[in-house]
Design a protein around this motif. Structure first.
Motif, PDB file in Angstrom:
ATOM      1  N   SER A 218      12.744 -18.115 102.169  1.00 52.83           N
ATOM      2  CA  SER A 218      12.534 -16.665 102.166  1.00 52.83           C
ATOM      3  C   SER A 218      12.095 -16.157 103.536  1.00 52.83           C
ATOM      4  O   SER A 218      12.490 -15.065 103.961  1.00 52.83           O
ATOM      5  CB  SER A 218      11.509 -16.275 101.094  1.00 52.83           C
ATOM      6  OG  SER A 218      10.196 -16.684 101.449  1.00 52.83           O
TER       7      SER A 218
ATOM      8  N   ASN B   9      15.099 -16.062 105.714  1.00 54.06           N
ATOM      9  CA  ASN B   9      15.911 -14.886 105.382  1.00 54.06           C
ATOM     10  C   ASN B   9      15.376 -13.634 106.074  1.00 54.06           C
ATOM     11  O   ASN B   9      16.150 -12.782 106.540  1.00 54.06           O
ATOM     12  CB  ASN B   9      15.921 -14.665 103.868  1.00 54.06           C
ATOM     13  CG  ASN B   9      16.737 -15.696 103.125  1.00 54.06           C
ATOM     14  OD1 ASN B   9      17.584 -16.375 103.709  1.00 54.06           O
ATOM     15  ND2 ASN B   9      16.485 -15.835 101.833  1.00 54.06           N
ATOM     16  N   THR B  10      14.049 -13.519 106.136  1.00 55.14           N
ATOM     17  CA  THR B  10      13.445 -12.368 106.812  1.00 55.14           C
ATOM     18  C   THR B  10      13.799 -12.356 108.294  1.00 55.14           C
ATOM     19  O   THR B  10      14.193 -11.321 108.847  1.00 55.14           O
ATOM     20  CB  THR B  10      11.914 -12.394 106.632  1.00 55.14           C
ATOM     21  OG1 THR B  10      11.609 -12.225 105.248  1.00 55.14           O
ATOM     22  CG2 THR B  10      11.242 -11.289 107.432  1.00 55.14           C
TER      23      THR B  10
ATOM     24  N   LYS C 283      17.395 -11.364 108.746  1.00 54.34           N
ATOM     25  CA  LYS C 283      17.629  -9.934 108.529  1.00 54.34           C
ATOM     26  C   LYS C 283      17.191  -9.109 109.734  1.00 54.34           C
ATOM     27  O   LYS C 283      17.867  -8.168 110.148  1.00 54.34           O
ATOM     28  CB  LYS C 283      16.878  -9.466 107.275  1.00 54.34           C
ATOM     29  CG  LYS C 283      17.122  -8.007 106.919  1.00 54.34           C
ATOM     30  CD  LYS C 283      18.582  -7.782 106.562  1.00 54.34           C
ATOM     31  CE  LYS C 283      18.862  -6.346 106.182  1.00 54.34           C
ATOM     32  NZ  LYS C 283      20.295  -6.120 105.881  1.00 54.34           N
TER      33      LYS C 283
ATOM     34  N   SER D  22       7.640 -10.914  98.491  1.00 52.13           N
ATOM     35  CA  SER D  22       6.753 -10.476  99.566  1.00 52.13           C
ATOM     36  C   SER D  22       5.525  -9.797  98.990  1.00 52.13           C
ATOM     37  O   SER D  22       5.640  -8.918  98.127  1.00 52.13           O
ATOM     38  CB  SER D  22       7.503  -9.503 100.488  1.00 52.13           C
ATOM     39  OG  SER D  22       6.612  -8.757 101.288  1.00 52.13           O
TER      40      SER D  22
ATOM     41  N   TYR E 249      13.342 -12.169 100.526  1.00 48.37           N
ATOM     42  CA  TYR E 249      12.660 -12.085 101.817  1.00 48.37           C
ATOM     43  C   TYR E 249      11.169 -12.380 101.661  1.00 48.37           C
ATOM     44  O   TYR E 249      10.487 -11.758 100.845  1.00 48.37           O
ATOM     45  CB  TYR E 249      12.841 -10.700 102.428  1.00 48.37           C
ATOM     46  CG  TYR E 249      14.286 -10.318 102.648  1.00 48.37           C
ATOM     47  CD1 TYR E 249      15.079 -11.027 103.547  1.00 48.37           C
ATOM     48  CD2 TYR E 249      14.859  -9.267 101.945  1.00 48.37           C
ATOM     49  CE1 TYR E 249      16.404 -10.694 103.739  1.00 48.37           C
ATOM     50  CE2 TYR E 249      16.186  -8.916 102.139  1.00 48.37           C
ATOM     51  CZ  TYR E 249      16.957  -9.637 103.032  1.00 48.37           C
ATOM     52  OH  TYR E 249      18.271  -9.303 103.219  1.00 48.37           O
TER      53      TYR E 249
ATOM     54  N   ASP F 117       7.186 -13.154 103.545  1.00 49.07           N
ATOM     55  CA  ASP F 117       6.335 -12.661 104.629  1.00 49.07           C
ATOM     56  C   ASP F 117       6.124 -13.721 105.710  1.00 49.07           C
ATOM     57  O   ASP F 117       6.136 -14.924 105.444  1.00 49.07           O
ATOM     58  CB  ASP F 117       4.977 -12.241 104.077  1.00 49.07           C
ATOM     59  CG  ASP F 117       5.089 -11.099 103.082  1.00 49.07           C
ATOM     60  OD1 ASP F 117       5.923 -10.208 103.299  1.00 49.07           O
ATOM     61  OD2 ASP F 117       4.340 -11.114 102.084  1.00 49.07           O
TER      62      ASP F 117
ATOM     63  N   LEU G  96      11.434  -2.627 106.443  1.00 48.91           N
ATOM     64  CA  LEU G  96      10.475  -3.463 107.158  1.00 48.91           C
ATOM     65  C   LEU G  96       9.066  -3.008 106.804  1.00 48.91           C
ATOM     66  O   LEU G  96       8.785  -1.808 106.766  1.00 48.91           O
ATOM     67  CB  LEU G  96      10.714  -3.330 108.661  1.00 48.91           C
ATOM     68  CG  LEU G  96       9.678  -3.964 109.598  1.00 48.91           C
ATOM     69  CD1 LEU G  96       9.682  -5.473 109.444  1.00 48.91           C
ATOM     70  CD2 LEU G  96       9.951  -3.560 111.039  1.00 48.91           C
TER      71      LEU G  96
ATOM     72  N   GLY H 191       6.906  -8.280 106.531  1.00 45.58           N
ATOM     73  CA  GLY H 191       7.839  -8.648 105.475  1.00 45.58           C
ATOM     74  C   GLY H 191       8.973  -7.649 105.375  1.00 45.58           C
ATOM     75  O   GLY H 191       9.005  -6.632 106.080  1.00 45.58           O
ATOM     76  N   VAL H 192       9.900  -7.937 104.477  1.00 45.92           N
ATOM     77  CA  VAL H 192      11.057  -7.073 104.249  1.00 45.92           C
ATOM     78  C   VAL H 192      11.248  -6.907 102.751  1.00 45.92           C
ATOM     79  O   VAL H 192      11.112  -7.861 101.980  1.00 45.92           O
ATOM     80  CB  VAL H 192      12.340  -7.678 104.868  1.00 45.92           C
ATOM     81  CG1 VAL H 192      13.580  -6.895 104.434  1.00 45.92           C
ATOM     82  CG2 VAL H 192      12.246  -7.686 106.385  1.00 45.92           C
TER      83      VAL H 192
END
Length: 224
Positions: free
Chosen positions: A31, A34-35, A38, A96, A108, A110, A198, A218-219
């Motif tokens: 995760s 992934n953030t 992105k 998140s 996503y 953190d 965001l 985080g997202v």
């Protein structure tokens, strides 16, 4: 002091492997990767300018004078903060702790951020610039920046319902209490962001002789 790694597009794709030494679960490591993908992936059209301390899950300022890890004590504090945030998010069945259950995806996770000393108090544009993320939103007139309300009790977003289990709350409260002048904001990108939002929680951390701005990023994904 832990080593920093300059992010590039290849490392973003394989960053989940970099986090193997951090102590995060495999799902949480994915995760976080992934953030990073992105925020710093090819969609920006720009090469990443930030650096990463994989062992402590810390994203460093893109500004050269602050692009180095903080003291070992601050590194440990930020790592504990992020690991606990992931534990709290998992307990709430969300990806998140900042985005919470309001996000339409849990993919996503953190990551900690460290900006060092600078004009980052209640100053979202400067924070985005320090993270090398101004272009992620700056070119889209539909993007907006807004404030996230934090609970005076836990220091976490008030939107979390219910709050994380008591054990997670207690530890998060303790860790967040070291952040002075805390505030949080979101940046909702325009159509080019694909609904991604965001989210940043930032405060001034002083441990020992070193101090600077750090926190959580985080997202989430919001429906338009």
């Amino acid at each position: 002091m832990s080593a920093a790694v300059r992010l590039n597009k290849d490392q973003i794709k394989t960053s989940v492997d970099l986090f193997s030494v951090s102590g995060l679960s495999d799902a949480s490591a994915v995760s976080v990767a992934n953030t990073l993908s992105k925020l710093y992936g090819s969609s920006t059209g720009q090469a990443p300018t930030a650096s990463l301390v994989p062992s402590h899950l810390i994203l460093l300022s893109a500004e050269p004078r602050h692009a180095h890890p903080p003291s070992p004590e601050i590194q440990e504090h930020l790592r504990d903060l992020i690991v606990t945030a992931h534990e709290g998010a998992a307990a709430l069945c969300c990806g998140s702790i900042l985005a919470g259950q309001g996000s339409e995806t849990d993919e996503y996770g953190d990551i900690a951020i460290w900006l060092g000393d600078g004009p980052y108090g209640d100053n979202a544009p400067e924070v985005l610039a320090a993270l090398g993320l101004e272009r992620w939103v700056g070119g889209d007139s539909a993007s907006t920046i807004g404030r996230i309300s934090l609970s005076p009790t836990t220091g976490l977003p008030e939107s979390l319902r219910p709050p994380p289990p008591q054990t997670s709350v207690n530890k998060l409260e303790e860790l967040l209490s070291r952040l002075e002048n805390k505030y949080a904001f979101f940046v909702k990108g325009g159509p080019s962001a694909g609904g991604a939002v965001l989210q940043v929680l930032l405060g001034y951390i002083r441990i020992g002789e070193e101090g600077g701005w750090g926190g959580i990023m985080g997202v989430g994904v919001w429906a338009d």
